[in-house]
Scaffold this active site. Structure first.
Site, PDB file in Angstrom:
ATOM      1  CD  GLU A 110      -7.824  -6.272  -1.456  1.00 40.09           C
ATOM      2  OE1 GLU A 110      -9.045  -6.108  -1.259  1.00 40.09           O
ATOM      3  OE2 GLU A 110      -6.952  -5.731  -0.757  1.00 40.09           O
ATOM      4  CG  ASP A 111      -7.363  -8.017   2.556  1.00 42.11           C
ATOM      5  OD1 ASP A 111      -8.521  -8.234   2.106  1.00 42.11           O
ATOM      6  OD2 ASP A 111      -7.194  -7.352   3.597  1.00 42.11           O
TER       7      ASP A 111
ATOM      8  CG  ASP B  10      -2.118  -0.859   1.120  1.00 36.64           C
ATOM      9  OD1 ASP B  10      -2.235  -1.591   0.130  1.00 36.64           O
ATOM     10  OD2 ASP B  10      -2.969  -0.788   2.040  1.00 36.64           O
TER      11      ASP B  10
ATOM     12  CG  HIS C 276      -6.322   7.107   3.304  1.00 34.54           C
ATOM     13  ND1 HIS C 276      -7.451   6.369   3.018  1.00 34.54           N
ATOM     14  CD2 HIS C 276      -5.401   6.222   3.751  1.00 34.54           C
ATOM     15  CE1 HIS C 276      -7.213   5.097   3.277  1.00 34.54           C
ATOM     16  NE2 HIS C 276      -5.985   4.968   3.737  1.00 34.54           N
TER      17      HIS C 276
ATOM     18  CD1 TRP D 230     -10.886  -0.315   1.052  1.00 37.61           C
ATOM     19  CD2 TRP D 230     -12.427  -1.641   2.010  1.00 37.61           C
ATOM     20  NE1 TRP D 230     -10.432  -0.649   2.302  1.00 37.61           N
ATOM     21  CE2 TRP D 230     -11.354  -1.461   2.912  1.00 37.61           C
ATOM     22  CE3 TRP D 230     -13.506  -2.438   2.379  1.00 37.61           C
ATOM     23  CZ2 TRP D 230     -11.340  -2.037   4.169  1.00 37.61           C
ATOM     24  CZ3 TRP D 230     -13.484  -3.028   3.633  1.00 37.61           C
ATOM     25  CH2 TRP D 230     -12.408  -2.816   4.517  1.00 37.61           C
TER      26      TRP D 230
ATOM     27  CG  MET E  57      -2.553   3.997   6.486  1.00 37.63           C
ATOM     28  SD  MET E  57      -4.264   3.397   6.469  1.00 37.63           S
ATOM     29  CE  MET E  57      -4.030   1.669   6.710  1.00 37.63           C
TER      30      MET E  57
ATOM     31  NE  ARG F 196     -12.519   2.588   2.210  1.00 37.87           N
ATOM     32  CZ  ARG F 196     -13.350   1.849   2.961  1.00 37.87           C
ATOM     33  NH1 ARG F 196     -14.513   1.476   2.525  1.00 37.87           N
ATOM     34  NH2 ARG F 196     -12.980   1.473   4.168  1.00 37.87           N
TER      35      ARG F 196
ATOM     36  CG  ASP G 185      -2.161   3.999   2.824  1.00 38.47           C
ATOM     37  OD1 ASP G 185      -1.650   2.891   3.080  1.00 38.47           O
ATOM     38  OD2 ASP G 185      -3.381   4.160   2.638  1.00 38.47           O
TER      39      ASP G 185
HETATM   40  C1  UD2 Z   1      -6.887  -1.906   3.797  1.00 35.41           C
HETATM   41  C2  UD2 Z   1      -5.657  -2.788   3.618  1.00 35.41           C
HETATM   42  C3  UD2 Z   1      -5.301  -2.785   2.132  1.00 35.41           C
HETATM   43  C4  UD2 Z   1      -6.436  -3.363   1.320  1.00 35.41           C
HETATM   44  C5  UD2 Z   1      -7.706  -2.575   1.613  1.00 35.41           C
HETATM   45  C6  UD2 Z   1      -8.947  -3.210   1.026  1.00 35.41           C
HETATM   46  C7  UD2 Z   1      -4.181  -2.854   5.569  1.00 35.41           C
HETATM   47  C8  UD2 Z   1      -3.191  -2.140   6.397  1.00 35.41           C
HETATM   48  N1  UD2 Z   1      -4.586  -2.235   4.434  1.00 35.41           N
HETATM   49  O1  UD2 Z   1      -6.486  -0.586   3.432  1.00 35.41           O
HETATM   50  O2  UD2 Z   1      -4.121  -3.518   1.884  1.00 35.41           O
HETATM   51  O3  UD2 Z   1      -6.600  -4.740   1.595  1.00 35.41           O
HETATM   52  O4  UD2 Z   1      -7.958  -2.431   3.017  1.00 35.41           O
HETATM   53  O5  UD2 Z   1      -8.953  -3.152  -0.355  1.00 35.41           O
HETATM   54  O6  UD2 Z   1      -4.574  -3.956   5.895  1.00 35.41           O
HETATM   55  N2  UD2 Z   1      -5.307   3.111  -3.612  1.00 35.41           N
HETATM   56  C9  UD2 Z   1      -4.969   4.208  -4.404  1.00 35.41           C
HETATM   57  N3  UD2 Z   1      -5.960   5.052  -4.841  1.00 35.41           N
HETATM   58  C10 UD2 Z   1      -7.262   4.857  -4.510  1.00 35.41           C
HETATM   59  C11 UD2 Z   1      -7.596   3.763  -3.690  1.00 35.41           C
HETATM   60  C12 UD2 Z   1      -6.601   2.907  -3.236  1.00 35.41           C
HETATM   61  O7  UD2 Z   1      -3.789   4.423  -4.712  1.00 35.41           O
HETATM   62  O8  UD2 Z   1      -8.105   5.663  -4.945  1.00 35.41           O
HETATM   63  C13 UD2 Z   1      -4.257   2.137  -3.239  1.00 35.41           C
HETATM   64  C14 UD2 Z   1      -3.216   2.693  -2.286  1.00 35.41           C
HETATM   65  O9  UD2 Z   1      -1.990   2.025  -2.484  1.00 35.41           O
HETATM   66  C15 UD2 Z   1      -3.838   2.322  -0.955  1.00 35.41           C
HETATM   67  C16 UD2 Z   1      -4.375   0.917  -1.248  1.00 35.41           C
HETATM   68  O10 UD2 Z   1      -4.842   1.002  -2.591  1.00 35.41           O
HETATM   69  O11 UD2 Z   1      -2.908   2.353   0.110  1.00 35.41           O
HETATM   70  C17 UD2 Z   1      -5.478   0.419  -0.295  1.00 35.41           C
HETATM   71  O12 UD2 Z   1      -6.552   1.343  -0.280  1.00 35.41           O
HETATM   72  P1  UD2 Z   1      -6.925   2.174   1.050  1.00 35.41           P
HETATM   73  O13 UD2 Z   1      -5.680   2.714   1.634  1.00 35.41           O
HETATM   74  O14 UD2 Z   1      -7.987   3.159   0.708  1.00 35.41           O
HETATM   75  O15 UD2 Z   1      -7.562   1.048   1.971  1.00 35.41           O
HETATM   76  P2  UD2 Z   1      -7.352   0.769   3.545  1.00 35.41           P
HETATM   77  O16 UD2 Z   1      -6.487   1.781   4.188  1.00 35.41           O
HETATM   78  O17 UD2 Z   1      -8.656   0.514   4.166  1.00 35.41           O
HETATM   79 MN    MN Z   2      -4.875   2.969   3.561  1.00 26.73          MN
END
Ligand code: UD2
Ligand code: MN
Length: 290
Positions: free
Chosen positions: A205-206, A140, A235, A202, A232, A237, A142
């Site tokens: 997938e993990d 990721d 940010h 969202w 992290m 969604r 972030d």
């Molecule tokens: C969680 C998970 C992430 C992923 C996601 C569900 C952890 C710490 N993180 O992150 O790995 O499984 O849930 O899909 O467990 N991104 C962009 N632009 C966008 C949207 C996403 O660049 O418009 C990329 C970016 O690298 C980001 C990653 O996708 O860090 C995951 O998206 P998130 O940060 O919005 O999701 P988060 O923090 O809930």
């Molecule tokens: Mn994130």
């Protein structure tokens, strides 16, 4: 200039054989102070601070032969500031770890539903065209590492690296989590047929990848959370990455679907491939739902 001094052949520019890098990289600092209160530098400033990369940001230790060839794959869309922080903090760490590495931004073209997992599959395929990487870190954008003793090398089972994340009070939210930062060798990734291509938006997938790994009889490794520790960048969604309501049903069936959904069914189009001084950007059309 001291550019272009790393080596793909294990020899330096005068043809001398380089010694293997030590198993314990000697310049690690351990726990690091990471803060996002200052704005990150521009991409040009970051490149000036990290001058040893070759085209597309391929870095190699100058005075020893790296033990691992590592592709860092970042699924991405519209997070430039996060990526500037990422490069600012992570490039020095990766160089101290004495890796032979290259960072790939896999940038989703258009405003359709985001597909993190499919972007990571594309990163695997595209990076493999460039070099014989043996280790793939799916990262990721972030998440910033807080301890450089967390080595980005691949052990003999898939590894989950984002064990402690500040957002989750540095504890695993559930034991089967496999999101954030993960590592697989080429063989491990091929064995599970890569990630699914079918998770649009969202989530899920993990967990699907966790099941793939278990189904193929492998185990998840982890460092302890004092070493495998991340901040992290906060940010919201994004629009286009709304939670996928199908995910709960889909992750029940992974063991049935995984052989027909993954690397062997991956379809995409490269829109552009740009080699920057510290990274490679590949913009791709996923042909997904709008
Ligand atoms: C969680 C998970 C992430 C992923 C996601 C569900 C952890 C710490 N993180 O992150 O790995 O499984 O849930 O899909 O467990 N991104 C962009 N632009 C966008 C949207 C996403 O660049 O418009 C990329 C970016 O690298 C980001 C990653 O996708 O860090 C995951 O998206 P998130 O940060 O919005 O999701 P988060 O923090 O809930
Ligand atoms: Mn994130």
């Amino acid at each position: 200039t001291i550019k272009h001094i790393g080596s793909t052949t294990g020899r330096n520019i005068t043809g001398e054989i380089l010694p293997d890098c030590p198993a314990d990289p000697p310049h690690l600092q351990g726990s690091l102070e990471i803060s996002f209160s200052n704005k990150p530098g521009t991409f040009d400033a970051i490149a000036a601070d990290n001058p040893l990369g070759k085209d597309g940001g391929h870095f190699q230790p100058p005075f020893c032969k790296a033990r691992s060839k590592v592709a860092i794959i970042i699924p991405f869309r519209n997070r430039d500031q996060h990526f500037q922080y990422f490069l600012h903090f992570m490039l020095p760490i990766l160089q101290r770890q004495q890796l032979d590495f290259r960072i790939y931004i896999i940038n989703q073209f258009g405003s359709g539903k985001f597909n993190r997992a499919k972007l990571m599959n594309i990163g695997f395929v595209e990076a493999s065209k460039d070099y014989d990487f043996g280790c793939f870190v799916f990262h990721d954008v972030d998440l910033i590492l807080e301890n450089d003793k967390c080595l980005y090398t691949c052990p003999n089972n898939p590894r989950h690296l984002s064990v402690g994340v500040d957002k989750f009070n540095y504890r695993l939210p559930y034991s089967a989590i496999f999101g954030g930062v993960t590592e697989l060798t080429r063989e491990q990734f091929v064995k599970v047929n890569g990630y699914s291509n079918s998770f649009w938006g969202w989530g899920g997938e993990d967990d699907d990848m966790y099941s793939r790994i278990k189904t193929k009889g492998m185990n998840i490794m982890r460092y302890s959370s004092d070493i495998s520790r991340y901040k992290m960048i906060s940010h919201q969604r994004e629009r286009g990455n709304e939670a996928n309501p199908e995910r709960f049903k889909m992750i029940q069936k992974t063991h049935q679907t995984m052989n027909q959904d993954g690397l062997n069914t991956l379809k995409y189009q490269v829109v552009s491939r740009d080699l920057h001084p510290t990274y490679t950007n590949i913009t791709v059309n996923l042909f997904g739902p709008s």
